[in-house]
Design an enzyme around this catalytic site. Structure first.
Site, PDB file in Angstrom:
ATOM      1  N   GLU A 431      29.027 100.119  33.215  1.00 44.41           N
ATOM      2  CA  GLU A 431      28.863  98.634  32.977  1.00 44.41           C
ATOM      3  C   GLU A 431      27.581  98.083  33.668  1.00 44.41           C
ATOM      4  O   GLU A 431      27.278  98.043  34.724  1.00 44.41           O
ATOM      5  CB  GLU A 431      30.086  97.797  33.417  1.00 44.41           C
ATOM      6  CG  GLU A 431      29.901  96.517  33.709  1.00 44.41           C
ATOM      7  CD  GLU A 431      31.322  95.842  34.580  1.00 44.41           C
ATOM      8  OE1 GLU A 431      31.937  96.717  35.085  1.00 44.41           O
ATOM      9  OE2 GLU A 431      31.225  94.722  34.937  1.00 44.41           O
ATOM     10  N   ASP A 504      32.792  97.810  37.454  1.00 48.02           N
ATOM     11  CA  ASP A 504      33.298  97.208  38.571  1.00 48.02           C
ATOM     12  C   ASP A 504      34.677  96.814  38.845  1.00 48.02           C
ATOM     13  O   ASP A 504      35.606  96.945  37.714  1.00 48.02           O
ATOM     14  CB  ASP A 504      32.615  95.968  38.483  1.00 48.02           C
ATOM     15  CG  ASP A 504      31.107  95.979  38.773  1.00 48.02           C
ATOM     16  OD1 ASP A 504      30.761  96.865  39.266  1.00 48.02           O
ATOM     17  OD2 ASP A 504      30.471  94.974  38.398  1.00 48.02           O
ATOM     18  N   ASP A 506      36.379  94.397  39.374  1.00 46.98           N
ATOM     19  CA  ASP A 506      36.747  93.039  39.105  1.00 46.98           C
ATOM     20  C   ASP A 506      37.104  92.811  37.814  1.00 46.98           C
ATOM     21  O   ASP A 506      37.553  93.600  36.911  1.00 46.98           O
ATOM     22  CB  ASP A 506      35.495  92.130  39.596  1.00 46.98           C
ATOM     23  CG  ASP A 506      34.315  92.442  38.716  1.00 46.98           C
ATOM     24  OD1 ASP A 506      34.585  93.187  37.631  1.00 46.98           O
ATOM     25  OD2 ASP A 506      33.117  92.025  38.833  1.00 46.98           O
ATOM     26  N   ASP A 508      35.831  91.127  35.111  1.00 45.82           N
ATOM     27  CA  ASP A 508      34.818  91.463  34.121  1.00 45.82           C
ATOM     28  C   ASP A 508      35.019  93.069  33.914  1.00 45.82           C
ATOM     29  O   ASP A 508      35.018  93.303  32.512  1.00 45.82           O
ATOM     30  CB  ASP A 508      33.409  91.114  34.227  1.00 45.82           C
ATOM     31  CG  ASP A 508      33.286  89.611  34.211  1.00 45.82           C
ATOM     32  OD1 ASP A 508      34.299  89.147  33.581  1.00 45.82           O
ATOM     33  OD2 ASP A 508      32.225  89.097  34.622  1.00 45.82           O
TER      34      ASP A 508
END
Ligand code: 0RA
Length: 642
Positions: A431, A504, A506, A508
């Protein structure tokens, strides 16, 4: 050993042995009773107890269930149902409470006639929870008294005792238990969100009950009560969508089977349909869902013909045409639900299909007749969907054909490896450009290829997957893999035996992972089935010990962090860094922790994981408005490690 106080000693001994054998069976093969010994099974313990309280609610005897997560893995479930009976069982010569808690499948024998969650899929009874608990205490409020009994690993430590007075008219049961660490090994603990999601569902489909959850570990609290039952559920699901008409709700009881359906069309492209049987979320659908879908398609076709909205030359709407933008819940309550198996959650009762179909056809048909404006809007939506599907098919065929050609030219962003044997080559899908840069520098270029994807592919909110398919990001991915997609998928073209998603940790990151998994699930299912798809596990913490012989450790979870910090001499002796994204690691660190086959952990993606992502996808894609907490914060289900 505890004695009830009547009956011969010899007879008791024989019965006690029977009890012990029953509980031993559960402890020896927990997988058969709660599906394993992992964190999922741990949550199953709580669901099993709560199922029993929900049964009281289904019987109209309970309207409040409280679940409290105490420190040290202790859970308390409090309800205001009738209370487990305490009178002496005529044959067993023991209090019913003791029998319910210590004999397998004993729970159901007392109720009779009503709908049951606990008699359905889970069906193992609280005794299995008791058997798998280091200790368990039950308090029953009944007949103006409070009774209690304690157990250790399923065995009573004393008789059922009256320990106090209950307030007049107060009834209920409190089950408090601590899971047995001899059975559930590893650093397991309860997850608030996992429990909350299930309790929300149960509250939606059990009208009038309040289920609250309190986490004493961190003070988090939530409570679910839905006046409107599944009608509220549909409103909740559509909270960020444009709706075409008010929710159509049908609530009927036929042949002793409760049938509740709520339907609402929206401007979305996806279908959000959920089905429940005795409050159990039947994620694989079944006869109730088939009945609902068949009824909607048939009713809309009939209406459209009658109203002249479909011409004679037009073909009927297909099921897909009538499902676009559909949000619906079907929830049935059945005295004897049949499920396909323990793990595949699918309802099999054949008679349910016809009943649901009739009830929906009648209710939804009446709605269409009585609301011509809304009916027309629904039919027009189906028409648009039918046309779009036609156009999309043509576009998709084009993409598939083109990607077959494009696979000859590799995408510019791909940093390929030199290895040509797919059995040895790996593709990291990374990503963002910055993490992509670190990965390119940190990798072993002999066998590791890197394809950076831009996060913006997720911004195609509310887009059909077909549209996403047309995005450059996905096109790059398809040509890098070399397989083509959909019907044109050809495994022999696969250029990398391991395809690894690295995002990641997180929100997103989890969006992108969900999108990618959905994509693989829908267009390259055999890649998943054959075990080629993995998820990389970057560390969450870097811990550097400050003392002599300074060393660096990486940890992948909070409990692991705590353990390592302790091992290194406590918080004062270390410096702790939390990684918020892959971009915070330098290439060397990324290699050491996440890409080096000698150190890394990869999670193998199973078809089940991918199917789960496909369902989550719809929730994530709804709209950008409020944070969709439950869907995004849930940790990815752990898959077996390769
Ligand atoms: C056996 C029979 C009855 C209720 C229960 C068990 C029962 C079990 C649990 C577990 C947690 N909460 C519970 N509440 C009730 C029927 C009671 C009757 O007919 O009076």
């Amino acid at each position: 050993m505890a004695k009830g106080g009547n009956g011969g000693a010899a007879a008791y001994a024989a019965k006690d042995i029977q009890v012990l054998e029953g509980l031993e069976a559960v402890r020896r093969r927990p997988g058969m009773y709660v599906g394993g010994t992992d964190v999922k099974a741990l949550h199953h313990l709580v669901f099993e107890v709560v199922d029993n309280s929900v049964d009281e609610a289904l019987a109209g005897a309970c309207d409040r269930i409280q679940v409290i997560l105490r420190k040290d893995g202790v859970v308390a479930v409090v309800d205001n149902g009738r209370g487990i009976p305490v009178d002496i069982h005529p044959e067993k010569k023991k209090p019913a409470l003791e029998i319910v808690m210590t004999m397998l499948h004993a729970g159901g024998k007392f109720g009779g006639g009503s709908y049951k969650v606990s008699g359905g899929l889970h069906g193992v009874g609280v005794s299995a929870v008791n058997a798998l608990s280091r200790w368990c205490e039950v308090e029953v409020r009944r007949d103006a008294k409070v009774y209690s009994q304690r157990y250790e690993r399923g065995v009573p430590t004393g008789p059922v005792r009256a320990v106090g007075k209950a307030k007049a008219g107060e009834t209920g049961t409190t089950v408090t238990f601590r899971f047995d660490e001899q059975i559930f090994k590893g650093e397991l603990d309860y997850k608030f969100d996992t429990l909350a999601t299930r309790f929300r569902e149960m509250a939606f489909v059990t009208r009038g009950v309040t289920i609250s959850l309190k986490d004493e570990r961190d003070g988090q609290e939530t409570s679910f009560y839905f006046e409107g039952g599944i009608l509220s559920f549909v409103k909740y699901l559509n909270r960020n969508r444009e709706v075409v008409h008010p929710v159509v709700a049908v609530n009927r009881e036929v042949d002793g089977i409760g049938i509740e359906v709520a339907v609402q069309y929206t401007d979305a492209y996806n279908e959000s349909v959920y089905s429940f049987a005795n409050t159990i979320n039947t994620v694989d659908g079944g006869t109730h869902l088939t009945g609902l879908r068949a009824a909607l398609t048939r009713t809309i076709n009939d209406y459209a013909r009658k109203a002249g909205l479909l011409k004679e030359s037009d073909p009927n709407f297909s099921g897909d045409d009538t499902r676009e933008g559909l949000t619906a819940i079907v929830s049935i309550k059945h005295p004897d639900p049949q499920f396909e198996s323990q793990t595949k959650v699918k309802l099999m009762n054949a008679e349910v299909q016809t009943l649901v179909q009739q009830v929906v056809a009648e209710g939804f048909g009446t709605f269409l007749e009585e609301n011509p404006r809304e009916a027309r809007a629904i039919v027009e939506k189906c028409l648009t969907s039918a046309r779009a599907r036609d156009a999309a098919k043509k576009a998709r065929d084009l993409v598939i054909r083109k990607s077959a050609l494009e696979s000859l030219t590799l995408p510019g962003k791909l940093a390929d490896c030199s290895e040509r044997d797919p059995g040895k080559a790996e593709l990291y899908i990374v990503e963002g450009d910055s993490a992509g840069g670190s990965a390119k520098q940190g990798r072993d270029r002999h066998f590791q290829a890197i394809l950076p994807l831009r996060g913006k592919i997720m911004n195609t909110e509310r887009a059909r997957l077909d549209k996403i398919l047309g995005s450059n990001e996905i096109k790059s991915l398809v040509s890098a893999l070399g397989t083509g997609i959909g019907e044109g998928f050809d495994m022999s073209g696969l250029r990398y035996g391991r395809v690894i998603i690295m995002t990641d940790a997180d929100v997103d990151g989890s969006h992108i992972r969900t999108l990618l998994l959905t994509f693989f699930f829908r267009y390259m299912a055999s890649l998943v089935e054959d075990g080629h798809l993995f998820i990389a596990q970057p560390p969450l913490y870097r811990i550097e010990s400050k003392g002599r012989g300074a060393s660096v450790r990486y940890t992948y979870s909070d409990p692991e962090r705590d353990r390592v910090v302790k091992e290194l001499g406590g918080p004062d002796k270390v410096s702790l860094q939390r990684y918020k994204g892959l971009g915070e690691m330098n290439p060397q660190q990324l290699w050491e922790t996440t890409m080096d086959p000698a150190n890394r952990t990869l999670l193998l993606v199973t078809v089940e994981d991918a199917a789960e992502a496909d369902r989550t996808f719809d929730m994530l894609m709804g709209s950008a408005v409020p944070p969709r907490r439950d869907a995004t914060c849930r940790r990815w289900p752990a898959a077996p490690r390769p």
